[in-house]
Design an enzyme around this catalytic site. Structure first.
Site, short mmCIF file in Angstrom:
data_model
loop_
_atom_site.label_atom_id
_atom_site.label_comp_id
_atom_site.label_asym_id
_atom_site.label_seq_id
_atom_site.Cartn_x
_atom_site.Cartn_y
_atom_site.Cartn_z
N VAL A 115 0.75 7.08 26.78
CA VAL A 115 2.23 7.36 26.04
C VAL A 115 2.16 8.03 24.93
O VAL A 115 2.55 9.42 24.74
CB VAL A 115 2.88 6.10 24.92
N ASP B 245 -7.05 7.64 17.05
CA ASP B 245 -7.48 6.66 17.89
C ASP B 245 -8.69 6.13 17.38
O ASP B 245 -9.74 7.30 16.68
CB ASP B 245 -7.20 6.79 19.77
N ARG C 240 -12.74 7.81 23.72
CA ARG C 240 -11.00 8.82 23.96
C ARG C 240 -11.47 9.99 22.79
O ARG C 240 -10.53 11.21 23.20
CB ARG C 240 -9.93 7.40 23.58
N THR D 269 0.48 -3.19 23.56
CA THR D 269 0.92 -4.34 23.29
C THR D 269 0.99 -5.84 24.54
O THR D 269 1.64 -5.82 25.15
CB THR D 269 2.36 -4.64 22.59
N THR E 253 5.69 -1.13 23.17
CA THR E 253 6.81 -2.13 23.52
C THR E 253 6.60 -2.62 22.57
O THR E 253 5.50 -3.46 22.85
CB THR E 253 7.29 -1.83 25.35
N CYS F 25 3.53 -3.34 31.79
CA CYS F 25 4.74 -2.43 31.49
C CYS F 25 5.42 -3.97 31.88
O CYS F 25 5.87 -4.93 31.32
CB CYS F 25 4.99 -1.70 31.79
N ARG G 154 -4.66 -2.08 35.26
CA ARG G 154 -4.68 -3.71 33.93
C ARG G 154 -3.77 -3.76 35.39
O ARG G 154 -3.13 -3.65 35.75
CB ARG G 154 -4.03 -2.02 32.67
#
Ligand SMILES: NC(=O)c1ccc[n+]([C@@H]2O[C@H](COP(=O)([O-])OP(=O)(O)OC[C@H]3O[C@@H](n4cnc5c(N)ncnc54)[C@H](O)[C@@H]3O)[C@@H](O)[C@H]2O)c1
Length: 441
Positions: A28, A46, A51, A97, A132, A272, A343
């Site tokens: 995202v 980050d 990363r 999250t 989210t 998600c 994931r």
């Protein structure tokens, strides 16, 4: 509210001199940092130094952002130094999250990011949450941390907002700039600024929601709805298996009706669809309502890996192939096609269940990272070149069964018959292969 030419001057005035910080540069955060970095001074932050290192070298190991896109974001700089955030006046938080092993929301990254931003907040700053979460989380859980660490006054000295992300990993068509973006702010003025900010980078336009809670809830239900639609198809697959009817044929026939919603059965993994409904059930339960429909969808979708493993054993038995020592090839481990994200892989759960039945299971996925799968799930993927030239294989090298779990486009070149022994099973979960198969989901 859609972007119009009339609003452009106002937008420019509102957004003049803004410095944006994007906190969390994953699926995202990175596309946001790139788009904002084309127009505004932007800090891409980050906590993971590796990363930051790869992004500074214009590489995205998620394979979502091509290296030439980085050069276009000429105002973007990457950093993992929290002190660098002090220069910004708009903070966009896009940290993970997930849920814990008890399926409870884990908002620790959201709280840690709020603390870090709280420590550098200044008069007039705006913090926008993109992660989210459940409705009320932004105002009830994150805001108090911002207040505590900044010692500033909410809606006088600083403002907050929420703008959920709708991108879909691996989807090259529906990307950040061509999906309408929901926005919301803690005051009318803040909402206007936040909306103008997103409208300035998203040609598809924005939708200004009346409150932060509405924006949070809208995101949560989008994913819960998808989870339920798939759960319905999975339940149909469980029923039609007993009736010995091919679910894909039923869906194909039903789809000729104008208002039939076309979903297909399958494994619901990822971070998600299979996770966000738990955020909704968590907040509902805390308020004394125990959701039934949402929980039923989760129950069915979580049951599918075991069902698939058991079905494979039945298919083997029908052909007099002993499960004990049967060589099973699984195609695909990622949570969706043409995307490296592993994931919450439900394929890993199928792999484990088949191993428990005594099968020898081999998983092939040239898109997934071998190291990441080993670390997360404890098994080694086959080498990417291992399915080459199967027509030259000895019979003993071949597999007794093939399970197509994820429909990566590159699997189209595989010829199942060449990979399999004479007497073998093909179980095609996605209706992917054109050849004759023993079962589809
Ligand atoms: N991936 C998607 O397609 C998608 C779509 C819509 C919404 N979302 C939501 O967006 C949020 C982010 O998801 P993602 O897929 O980008 O996650 P991700 O795991 O790909 O990336 C998150 C990044 O945040 C970093 N991070 C973790 N804690 C941090 C902290 N305290 N401060 C700064 N950086 C930190 C991590 O190192 C990682 O690089 C989640 O809430 C997710 O549910 C994701």
């Amino acid at each position: 509210m859609h972007n119009t030419t009339n609003t452009q001057d106002t937008t420019q005035a509102i957004l003049q001199d803004k410095i944006i910080a994007i906190i969390g540069l994953g699926y995202v955060g990175l596309p946001l940092a790139i788009e904002f970095g084309k127009r505004y001074p932007t800090i891409g932050f980050d906590t993971n130094p590796l990363r930051i290192q790869e992004l500074s070298n214009h590489t995205d190991s998620n394979h979502q952002t091509p290296s030439d896109a980085f050069a276009k974001a000429h105002l973007l700089h990457f950093s993992n130094d929290p002190a660098s955030l002090g220069q910004a006046n708009i903070y966009i938080i896009a940290v993970p999250t997930p849920i814990d092993t008890y399926k409870t929301p884990d908002i620790s990254a959201l709280l840690a990011a709020s603390k870090m931003v709280g420590e550098v907040l200044k008069q007039g700053d705006i913090i926008i949450y993109e992660s989210t979460t459940y409705p009320t989380c932004t105002e009830n859980d994150c805001l108090p941390i911002l207040q505590k660490y900044s010692k500033l006054r909410y809606n006088q000295d600083f403002f907050i907002g929420y703008s959920p992300e709708r991108i879909n990993p691996g989807d090259r068509k529906n990307t950040l700039t061509n999906i309408i973006k929901i926005t919301a702010g803690s005051t009318q003025e803040a909402a206007k600024t936040i909306n103008a900010l997103y409208a300035s980078i998203i040609p598809a336009g924005t939708y200004l929601a009346p409150s932060i809670k509405v924006a949070e809830a809208a995101k949560a239900i989008e994913n819960a709805q998808r989870d339920l639609n798939i759960a319905f198809m999975n339940e149909l697959a469980l029923i039609f298996e007993r009736l010995q009817i091919d679910t894909h044929e039923v869906i194909k026939a039903a789809s000729t009706k104008w208002n039939f919603l076309h979903f297909t059965p399958g494994l619901v993994g990822g971070h998600c669809i299979g996770v966000d409904p738990y955020y909704l059930t968590h907040i509902a339960t805390s308020l004394g309502y125990h959701p039934k429909v949402i929980a039923a969808g989760r129950y069915i979708n979580d049951f599918m890996p075991d069902f698939i493993a058991q079905k494979m054993i039945k298919l083997l038995a029908k052909k007099h192939i002993s499960a004990l020592g049967a060589k099973i090839l699984i195609l695909g481990v990622t949570f969706k096609e043409n995307c490296p994200d592993i994931r919450n892989s439900k394929v890993a759960q199928v792999q484990r269940a088949l191993m428990d039945f005594g099968c020898e299971v081999y998983v092939y996925d040239p898109i997934a990272s071998k190291e990441a799968v080993l670390k997360e799930y404890g098994f080694e993927l086959l080498d990417p070149h291992s399915l080459q030239n199967p027509n030259q294989w000895e019979e003993t090298q071949k597999y007794n069964a093939l399970l197509l779990a994820v429909g990566h486009a590159s699997f189209k070149t595989l010829k199942p018959a060449e990979l399999l022994t004479q007497n073998s099973v093909i179980y095609d979960l996605k209706g992917f292969f054109d050849c004759k198969v023993d079962a589809r989901l």
